[in-house]
Design a protein around this motif. Structure first.
Motif, PDB file in Angstrom:
ATOM      1  N   TRP A  56       0.843  -1.197   0.000  1.00  0.00           N
ATOM      2  CA  TRP A  56       0.000   0.000   0.000  1.00  0.00           C
ATOM      3  C   TRP A  56       0.878   1.247   0.000  1.00  0.00           C
ATOM      4  CZ3 TRP A  56      -5.248   0.270   2.817  1.00  0.00           C
ATOM      5  CH2 TRP A  56      -5.964  -0.925   2.648  1.00  0.00           C
ATOM      6  N   ALA A  57       0.409   2.268  -0.698  1.00  0.00           N
ATOM      7  CA  ALA A  57       1.111   3.556  -0.730  1.00  0.00           C
ATOM      8  C   ALA A  57       0.073   4.665  -0.660  1.00  0.00           C
ATOM      9  CB  ALA A  57       1.964   3.668  -1.996  1.00  0.00           C
ATOM     10  N   CYS A  58       0.541   5.899  -0.658  1.00  0.00           N
ATOM     11  CA  CYS A  58      -0.390   7.029  -0.594  1.00  0.00           C
ATOM     12  C   CYS A  58       0.159   8.214  -1.369  1.00  0.00           C
ATOM     13  CB  CYS A  58      -0.663   7.436   0.858  1.00  0.00           C
ATOM     14  SG  CYS A  58       0.770   8.125   1.723  1.00  0.00           S
ATOM     15  N   ARG A  59      -0.759   9.074  -1.782  1.00  0.00           N
ATOM     16  CA  ARG A  59      -0.399  10.389  -2.298  1.00  0.00           C
ATOM     17  C   ARG A  59      -0.529  11.362  -1.132  1.00  0.00           C
ATOM     18  NH1 ARG A  59      -1.539   9.872  -7.952  1.00  0.00           N
ATOM     19  NH2 ARG A  59      -3.161   8.307  -8.342  1.00  0.00           N
ATOM     20  N   TYR A  60       0.429  12.282  -0.994  1.00  0.00           N
ATOM     21  CA  TYR A  60       0.281  13.268   0.077  1.00  0.00           C
ATOM     22  C   TYR A  60       0.949  14.585  -0.280  1.00  0.00           C
ATOM     23  CZ  TYR A  60       5.095  12.398   1.854  1.00  0.00           C
ATOM     24  OH  TYR A  60       6.466  12.296   1.996  1.00  0.00           O
ATOM     25  N   ARG A  61       0.477  15.622   0.394  1.00  0.00           N
ATOM     26  CA  ARG A  61       1.115  16.937   0.374  1.00  0.00           C
ATOM     27  C   ARG A  61       1.526  17.258   1.803  1.00  0.00           C
ATOM     28  NH1 ARG A  61      -0.164  20.885  -3.023  1.00  0.00           N
ATOM     29  NH2 ARG A  61       1.697  21.826  -2.089  1.00  0.00           N
ATOM     30  N   GLN A  62       2.680  17.916   1.927  1.00  0.00           N
ATOM     31  CA  GLN A  62       3.174  18.257   3.258  1.00  0.00           C
ATOM     32  C   GLN A  62       3.504  19.735   3.303  1.00  0.00           C
ATOM     33  OE1 GLN A  62       6.289  15.693   4.699  1.00  0.00           O
ATOM     34  NE2 GLN A  62       5.700  16.101   6.810  1.00  0.00           N
ATOM     35  N   LEU A  63       3.010  20.413   4.337  1.00  0.00           N
ATOM     36  CA  LEU A  63       3.288  21.836   4.512  1.00  0.00           C
ATOM     37  C   LEU A  63       4.677  22.017   5.126  1.00  0.00           C
ATOM     38  CD1 LEU A  63      -0.180  23.068   5.864  1.00  0.00           C
ATOM     39  CD2 LEU A  63       0.618  22.895   3.490  1.00  0.00           C
ATOM     40  N   ARG A  67       2.966  19.470   8.741  1.00  0.00           N
ATOM     41  CA  ARG A  67       1.625  18.902   8.658  1.00  0.00           C
ATOM     42  C   ARG A  67       1.434  18.227   7.302  1.00  0.00           C
ATOM     43  NH1 ARG A  67      -2.096  23.871   9.849  1.00  0.00           N
ATOM     44  NH2 ARG A  67      -0.286  24.925   8.967  1.00  0.00           N
ATOM     45  N   ARG A  68       0.793  17.041   7.330  1.00  0.00           N
ATOM     46  CA  ARG A  68       0.638  16.230   6.129  1.00  0.00           C
ATOM     47  C   ARG A  68      -0.832  15.953   5.857  1.00  0.00           C
ATOM     48  NH1 ARG A  68       2.260   9.864   5.325  1.00  0.00           N
ATOM     49  NH2 ARG A  68       0.828   9.720   7.079  1.00  0.00           N
ATOM     50  N   SER A 180      -2.591   7.145  12.690  1.00  0.00           N
ATOM     51  CA  SER A 180      -2.014   8.411  12.244  1.00  0.00           C
ATOM     52  C   SER A 180      -2.272   8.629  10.755  1.00  0.00           C
ATOM     53  CB  SER A 180      -0.508   8.429  12.529  1.00  0.00           C
ATOM     54  OG  SER A 180       0.078   9.638  12.081  1.00  0.00           O
ATOM     55  N   ASP A 181      -2.120   7.544   9.944  1.00  0.00           N
ATOM     56  CA  ASP A 181      -2.430   7.636   8.519  1.00  0.00           C
ATOM     57  C   ASP A 181      -3.899   8.004   8.307  1.00  0.00           C
ATOM     58  OD1 ASP A 181       0.165   6.839   7.743  1.00  0.00           O
ATOM     59  OD2 ASP A 181      -0.385   4.722   7.828  1.00  0.00           O
ATOM     60  N   LEU A 182      -4.785   7.332   9.046  1.00  0.00           N
ATOM     61  CA  LEU A 182      -6.210   7.622   8.922  1.00  0.00           C
ATOM     62  C   LEU A 182      -6.501   9.068   9.279  1.00  0.00           C
ATOM     63  CD1 LEU A 182      -7.741   4.356  10.455  1.00  0.00           C
ATOM     64  CD2 LEU A 182      -7.866   5.077   8.061  1.00  0.00           C
ATOM     65  N   GLY A 183      -5.835   9.560  10.305  1.00  0.00           N
ATOM     66  CA  GLY A 183      -6.021  10.960  10.685  1.00  0.00           C
ATOM     67  C   GLY A 183      -5.570  11.912   9.592  1.00  0.00           C
ATOM     68  N   ASP A 184      -4.428  11.609   8.975  1.00  0.00           N
ATOM     69  CA  ASP A 184      -3.925  12.467   7.896  1.00  0.00           C
ATOM     70  C   ASP A 184      -4.825  12.423   6.664  1.00  0.00           C
ATOM     71  OD1 ASP A 184      -1.805  13.217   9.456  1.00  0.00           O
ATOM     72  OD2 ASP A 184      -0.321  11.951   8.459  1.00  0.00           O
ATOM     73  N   ALA A 185      -5.518  11.307   6.466  1.00  0.00           N
ATOM     74  CA  ALA A 185      -6.440  11.197   5.331  1.00  0.00           C
ATOM     75  C   ALA A 185      -7.793  11.832   5.629  1.00  0.00           C
ATOM     76  CB  ALA A 185      -6.630   9.729   4.951  1.00  0.00           C
ATOM     77  N   MET A 186      -8.225  11.751   6.875  1.00  0.00           N
ATOM     78  CA  MET A 186      -9.559  12.213   7.253  1.00  0.00           C
ATOM     79  C   MET A 186      -9.582  13.631   7.815  1.00  0.00           C
ATOM     80  SD  MET A 186     -11.684   9.600   6.620  1.00  0.00           S
ATOM     81  CE  MET A 186     -10.763   9.734   5.070  1.00  0.00           C
ATOM     82  N   GLY A 187      -8.402  14.270   7.914  1.00  0.00           N
ATOM     83  CA  GLY A 187      -8.342  15.628   8.453  1.00  0.00           C
ATOM     84  C   GLY A 187      -8.633  15.677   9.936  1.00  0.00           C
ATOM     85  N   GLN A 188      -8.202  14.631  10.666  1.00  0.00           N
ATOM     86  CA  GLN A 188      -8.467  14.552  12.097  1.00  0.00           C
ATOM     87  C   GLN A 188      -7.207  14.104  12.829  1.00  0.00           C
ATOM     88  OE1 GLN A 188     -11.655  11.688  11.886  1.00  0.00           O
ATOM     89  NE2 GLN A 188     -13.240  13.263  11.838  1.00  0.00           N
TER      90      GLN A 188
END
Length: 246
Positions: A56-63, A67-68, A180-188
């Motif tokens: 599994w992988a993900c697309r992400y943006r990081q400030l 913050r991701r 933590s991944d779920l939080g970064d995906a769900m904005g929580q």
């Protein structure tokens, strides 16, 4: 290893035996990527199409302050945007969540096989359109759904996507992502995700244990997340059930 890329594209359009052989031939050398390692960085030159063969992988943006935001999850068989080679630079980063087997397709090779095969041309275009539809649905979740609705919708979506390529066992599927991944995906926050998971367990909806998700009441979970799998555009049917679909 089954050709999960072909299996996924088959859900958009029926491919000939020749199409499937071409797909197996154009995937170049396979790289093994460690978990929590970036596959390609924002700003890099995307000369090839990356394909997740395993993991599994993900697309992400990081400030700049760290913050991701995860903007997409990539599962086995997923091409990481089949037309990305047309761009000058990556506008996001791809990161491995688990160990990943990564195949690569050159832009020239993709253009050659889609020129020869109308079926593959349609399949890759439908893949790109379905990915955009998933992105729209994630935007709806972040803008409109409550925290528990977001998570319910995501679990239904991931189960449906995994079922489409034969990686579910009834109502159970892999779920190797962290809170933590779920939080970064769900904005929580991960604390909020933990509380939401406890609530879903107490409602008898799910069990999440040993990196596997079991959905005990698929209809109730789909109702909670207002999940309709139509946006996944898995229109070529088979005998694998999809949550939320009659």
């Amino acid at each position: 290893m089954p050709n999960l890329l072909a299996r996924k594209l088959q859900r958009y359009v029926r491919l000939s035996d020749g199409d499937q052989i071409w797909l197996s031939e154009i995937v170049g050398s396979v790289r093994q990527i460690a978990a929590r390692t970036d596959l390609i960085h924002e700003g890099d030159d995307p000369r090839t199409i990356n394909v997740i063969l395993e993991g599994w992988a993900c697309r992400y943006r990081q400030l700049v302050d760290g913050r991701r935001q995860i903007v997409g999850l990539l599962l086995p068989g997923d091409p990481c945007d089949p037309h990305v080679f047309l761009l000058d630079r990556m506008d996001h980063t791809l990161g491995a969540i688990t160990p990943v087997s990564l195949g690569q397709i050159s832009g020239a090779a993709l253009q050659a096989i889609t020129a020869r095969s109308p079926g593959l041309d349609i399949a890759f275009h439908r893949e790109a359109l379905a990915t955009a539809a998933v992105q729209r649905e994630w935007t709806v979740s972040l803008g409109c759904r409550t925290g528990i609705e977001r998570l319910a919708h995501l679990f239904c979506e991931l189960h449906a996507r995994l079922a489409a390529i034969g990686l579910t066992d009834g109502n159970t599927c892999p779920m190797p992502i962290t809170q933590s991944d779920l939080g970064d995906a769900m904005g929580q926050t991960s604390v909020h995700i933990n509380r939401t998971l406890q609530e879903m367990r107490s409602m008898g909806l799910i069990t999440l244990r040993s990196r596997r998700l079991t959905i005990h009441d698929p209809e109730a979970l789909a109702r909670l997340g207002q999940f309709d799998p139509a946006y996944l555009h898995l229109t070529v049917d088979d005998d694998r059930p999809v949550l939320g679909r009659p």
